[in-house]
Design a protein around this motif. Structure first.
Motif: not given
Length: 185
Positions: A24-25, A27-30, A32-33, A58
């Motif tokens: 989920i982390i 896929k939601t690009e959290t 990367t942000d 990661t």
């Protein structure tokens, strides 16, 4: 016996949930942000990227961030700070793997009805072999979970694991930094 089976099921559930959370982390690009934001604060970015450098889900974005930070900073400083972050990440995983998954593995070996197999894994040679294989995986750019599993099976003491993990992860990040500087000039 029943308690070990319960522990095994709980540990499998934890692994499945952590994989789902990691997916989920990613896929939601959290992640990367987070990594992109902290990259601007160079050493904090190296530490956080090092922290994420250890997990199978990661490793790739963390490696990219470490390579980018190494482009404009001291490779050795990035390797040391990133290695410290990776050590923290490894310690979190190792505390779980060392005791819990090793017990689960031994339980599964006992269930195989082969006494030879159980005795074979208790030999000192296999403890050294598992430690060596674990060190190879941790030093490589591969995710650390498999290496930490091997380290847990080797029954390595935490006081030896800490400097070993730091040195191996720092060396891996150092290699990434040198490659990034050489290729991405």
């Amino acid at each position: 016996m029943a308690q070990q089976r319960t522990n095994l099921m709980r540990d499998l559930a934890i692994v499945v949930l952590s994989i789902a959370l990691a997916v989920i982390i990613v896929k939601t690009e959290t992640l990367t942000d987070i990594l992109t934001t902290t990259q601007e604060i160079k050493f904090l970015g190296a530490f956080i990227a090092g922290l994420f450098f250890t997990s199978i889900f990661t490793t790739a974005p963390a490696t990219v961030v470490l390579a980018e930070i190494a482009q404009t900073n001291s490779i050795f400083a990035i390797a040391l700070i990133g290695g410290l972050g990776a050590l923290i990440g490894d310690l979190i995983i190792f505390r779980f793997v060392k005791d819990r998954l090793s017990e689960d593995f031994n339980y599964l070996i006992k269930q195989s009805k082969s006494k030879r197999l159980g005795h074979l894994f208790r030999l000192r040679f296999f403890r050294w072999l598992f430690a060596f294989l674990g060190a190879l995986v941790i030093a490589s750019p591969l995710p650390d979970e498999l290496g930490l599993f091997f380290m847990g099976l080797s029954k390595i003491k935490t006081k030896w694991f800490i400097p070993l993990s730091f040195l191996l992860n720092s060396a891996g990040i150092l290699v990434i930094g040198f490659i990034a500087k050489a290729i991405l000039k």
